[in-house]
Design an enzyme around this catalytic site. Structure first.
Site, PDB file in Angstrom:
ATOM      1  N   CYS A  25      35.191  23.069  47.804  1.00  0.00           N
ATOM      2  CA  CYS A  25      35.385  24.442  47.186  1.00  0.00           C
ATOM      3  C   CYS A  25      36.853  24.789  46.736  1.00  0.00           C
ATOM      4  O   CYS A  25      37.656  24.315  47.361  1.00  0.00           O
ATOM      5  CB  CYS A  25      34.957  25.327  48.315  1.00  0.00           C
ATOM      6  SG  CYS A  25      33.172  25.501  48.488  1.00  0.00           S
TER       7      CYS A  25
ATOM      8  N   GLU B  90      41.696  27.716  48.048  1.00  0.00           N
ATOM      9  CA  GLU B  90      41.455  26.604  49.278  1.00  0.00           C
ATOM     10  C   GLU B  90      42.350  25.457  48.914  1.00  0.00           C
ATOM     11  O   GLU B  90      42.807  24.798  50.056  1.00  0.00           O
ATOM     12  CB  GLU B  90      40.015  26.429  49.801  1.00  0.00           C
ATOM     13  CG  GLU B  90      39.771  25.737  50.996  1.00  0.00           C
ATOM     14  CD  GLU B  90      38.504  25.370  51.115  1.00  0.00           C
ATOM     15  OE1 GLU B  90      37.555  26.314  51.267  1.00  0.00           O
ATOM     16  OE2 GLU B  90      37.878  24.086  51.224  1.00  0.00           O
TER      17      GLU B  90
ATOM     18  N   ARG C 192      39.450  28.300  57.874  1.00  0.00           N
ATOM     19  CA  ARG C 192      40.240  27.352  56.952  1.00  0.00           C
ATOM     20  C   ARG C 192      41.571  27.058  57.454  1.00  0.00           C
ATOM     21  O   ARG C 192      42.518  26.834  56.569  1.00  0.00           O
ATOM     22  CB  ARG C 192      40.271  27.451  55.487  1.00  0.00           C
ATOM     23  CG  ARG C 192      38.779  27.049  55.119  1.00  0.00           C
ATOM     24  CD  ARG C 192      38.170  26.001  55.440  1.00  0.00           C
ATOM     25  NE  ARG C 192      36.825  25.845  54.765  1.00  0.00           N
ATOM     26  CZ  ARG C 192      35.816  25.905  55.395  1.00  0.00           C
ATOM     27  NH1 ARG C 192      35.667  26.453  56.789  1.00  0.00           N
ATOM     28  NH2 ARG C 192      34.429  26.055  55.087  1.00  0.00           N
TER      29      ARG C 192
HETATM   30  N1  EPU Z   1      25.835  31.340  45.321  1.00  0.00           N
HETATM   31  C1  EPU Z   1      25.526  31.716  44.165  1.00  0.00           C
HETATM   32  N2  EPU Z   1      25.977  30.764  43.069  1.00  0.00           N
HETATM   33  C2  EPU Z   1      26.739  29.768  43.422  1.00  0.00           C
HETATM   34  C3  EPU Z   1      27.089  29.354  44.624  1.00  0.00           C
HETATM   35  C4  EPU Z   1      26.556  30.118  45.785  1.00  0.00           C
HETATM   36  O1  EPU Z   1      24.915  32.717  43.975  1.00  0.00           O
HETATM   37  O2  EPU Z   1      27.118  29.246  42.158  1.00  0.00           O
HETATM   38  C5  EPU Z   1      25.381  31.945  46.488  1.00  0.00           C
HETATM   39  C6  EPU Z   1      24.411  30.971  47.218  1.00  0.00           C
HETATM   40  O3  EPU Z   1      22.963  31.488  46.734  1.00  0.00           O
HETATM   41  C7  EPU Z   1      24.347  31.531  48.706  1.00  0.00           C
HETATM   42  C8  EPU Z   1      25.919  32.352  48.965  1.00  0.00           C
HETATM   43  O4  EPU Z   1      26.241  32.195  47.719  1.00  0.00           O
HETATM   44  O5  EPU Z   1      23.550  32.836  48.645  1.00  0.00           O
HETATM   45  C9  EPU Z   1      26.486  31.073  49.813  1.00  0.00           C
HETATM   46  O6  EPU Z   1      26.496  29.615  49.089  1.00  0.00           O
HETATM   47  P1  EPU Z   1      26.736  28.515  49.978  1.00  0.00           P
HETATM   48  O7  EPU Z   1      25.374  28.671  51.246  1.00  0.00           O
HETATM   49  O8  EPU Z   1      26.796  27.440  48.996  1.00  0.00           O
HETATM   50  O9  EPU Z   1      28.095  28.546  50.829  1.00  0.00           O
HETATM   51  P2  EPU Z   1      29.321  28.770  50.404  1.00  0.00           P
HETATM   52  O10 EPU Z   1      29.934  30.111  51.148  1.00  0.00           O
HETATM   53  O11 EPU Z   1      29.464  28.921  49.094  1.00  0.00           O
HETATM   54  C10 EPU Z   1      30.465  27.409  52.470  1.00  0.00           C
HETATM   55  C11 EPU Z   1      31.650  26.535  52.394  1.00  0.00           C
HETATM   56  C12 EPU Z   1      31.511  25.316  52.057  1.00  0.00           C
HETATM   57  C13 EPU Z   1      30.468  24.650  52.987  1.00  0.00           C
HETATM   58  C14 EPU Z   1      29.151  25.769  52.663  1.00  0.00           C
HETATM   59  C15 EPU Z   1      27.929  25.279  53.571  1.00  0.00           C
HETATM   60  C16 EPU Z   1      33.881  27.876  51.927  1.00  0.00           C
HETATM   61  C17 EPU Z   1      34.727  28.221  50.789  1.00  0.00           C
HETATM   62  N3  EPU Z   1      32.905  27.102  51.344  1.00  0.00           N
HETATM   63  O12 EPU Z   1      30.142  27.700  50.862  1.00  0.00           O
HETATM   64  O13 EPU Z   1      32.629  24.618  52.382  1.00  0.00           O
HETATM   65  O14 EPU Z   1      30.069  23.407  52.465  1.00  0.00           O
HETATM   66  O15 EPU Z   1      29.475  26.798  53.020  1.00  0.00           O
HETATM   67  O16 EPU Z   1      28.137  25.374  54.762  1.00  0.00           O
HETATM   68  O17 EPU Z   1      33.997  28.349  53.037  1.00  0.00           O
HETATM   69  C18 EPU Z   1      34.600  23.585  51.196  1.00  0.00           C
HETATM   70  O18 EPU Z   1      35.353  24.209  51.950  1.00  0.00           O
HETATM   71  O19 EPU Z   1      35.259  22.685  50.392  1.00  0.00           O
HETATM   72  C19 EPU Z   1      33.209  23.726  51.144  1.00  0.00           C
HETATM   73  C20 EPU Z   1      32.439  23.081  50.075  1.00  0.00           C
END
Ligand code: EPU
Length: 310
Positions: free
Chosen positions: A229, A299, A180
């Site tokens: 996010c 972020e 990021r």
């Molecule tokens: N999870 C939870 N509870 C929640 C949300 C997530 O337990 O409320 C768990 C999920 O079950 C999973 C893990 O956390 O095991 C990761 O969750 P997810 O796959 O949704 O990915 P993330 O790391 O939360 C990142 C990016 C997103 C992007 C997604 C999909 C960041 C901060 N976030 O989210 O980017 O869309 O991967 O590739 O890097 C953004 O940057 O604005 C953004 C939305």
């Protein structure tokens, strides 16, 4: 206000909006009126405006698509500069070898437009950006992406205006891009970028993008006003999982709510104020730190912090 008016009156090729609420310019739909929003209509006008505000010391902020920012409740005595009109041109396609294509894209082009173009032209390499709002400029500055990759993966070079107003082309291997963050020079304004994509079959591309979009819709509160996010993922851990385990889903301050669908999103339920969002973020940071000893890093770019909120 007088200083703004005097300088802006002398300039041409500017679209000006006086007293525009930032809520109209941000995906969060939050933010009070600012003194003025200026949209230069070309690169020359942008350079002139930047030179003038810098030499006169006029308080200003530069925004792209407004999708990763939280603007103060205002009124806010600042000039907001939107770049999209000055650098909204797309899309030259330059052949470079049998499978590789170089796409030149202006900073003001929406990511969704760029993605549609890549599908039409049967080019792969941007699938990680499916569903991410905002413009190419904003995406380049913060190295937007997802688990599948980021825009740095396709980047060849960036054209930018540096702090002194000089135009420079910076190549990908000169940039210390990370999670990021593209590592661009401080206060640089992105004008455009060149992306290297590969030819593929349209049906294959459409299928992969539709699959990613479906996953996003299931796991993220797309459709509500938000800034995506809120926190960066700490190394090796998901911020969403930490906030979820801390029991904060559904917590609401005013109309700002920790999404039930994804705990790392704050959604605007209607009339959320920046102050509500900031208070909610501080609460989330505090609870996660006391439960897990991890300091969450924001972020979302909080504009006017320190001047307007306190
Ligand atoms: N999870 C939870 N509870 C929640 C949300 C997530 O337990 O409320 C768990 C999920 O079950 C999973 C893990 O956390 O095991 C990761 O969750 P997810 O796959 O949704 O990915 P993330 O790391 O939360 C990142 C990016 C997103 C992007 C997604 C999909 C960041 C901060 N976030 O989210 O980017 O869309 O991967 O590739 O890097 C953004 O940057 O604005 C953004 C939305």
């Amino acid at each position: 206000m007088q200083a703004f008016r005097k300088i802006l009156k002398e300039m041409t090729d500017l679209e000006l909006l006086w007293g525009e609420p930032m809520a109209n310019l941000t995906s969060f739909r939050i933010g009070g009126p600012v003194a003025c929003v200026a949209r230069p209509l070309g690169e020359y006008a942008l350079r002139e405006l930047l030179a003038a505000v810098r030499s006169e010391g006029i308080p200003h902020v530069i925004i792209g698509g407004g999708s990763n920012v939280l603007a103060p409740d205002g009124p806010w005595h600042v000039l907001v500069i939107q770049v999209f009109r000055a650098a909204g041109k797309m899309l030259k396609l330059c052949a470079d070898g049998a499978q590789i294509r170089l796409v030149h894209v202006g900073a003001g082009v929406k990511l969704s437009t760029l993605l549609r173009f890549s599908v039409c032209e049967e080019l792969e390499g941007l699938e990680a950006l499916v569903g991410i709002p905002g413009t190419v400029g904003g995406a380049v500055v913060m190295n937007a992406g997802s688990r599948e990759g980021s825009i740095a993966d396709a980047l060849v070079w960036v054209d930018l205006l540096d702090e002194s107003g000089g135009k420079r082309r910076v190549f990908r291997d000169e940039l210390p891009a990370g999670y990021r963050n593209m590592g661009l020079p401080e206060n640089a304004v992105v004008l455009g970028a060149c992306l290297e994509l590969r030819t593929t079959k349209r049906a294959f591309l459409k299928e992969r993008m539709a699959k990613t979009m479906k996953q996003r819709r299931q796991s993220q509160p797309i459709g509500f006003p938000s800034a995506g996010c809120i926190f960066k993922n700490p190394p090796g851990i998901s911020a969403g999982a930490l906030i979820d385990q801390a029991g904060l889903k559904g917590l609401r301050f005013g109309d700002a709510e920790v999404s039930m669908r994804h705990a790392n999103w704050i959604i605007n339920r209607g009339k959320a104020r920046a102050a509500d969002v900031v208070a909610l973020m501080e609460h989330m940071e505090g609870v996660v730190f006391s439960r897990f000893g991890i300091q969450l890093e924001r972020e979302v770019r909080v504009l006017g912090e320190g001047k307007t909120f306190h």
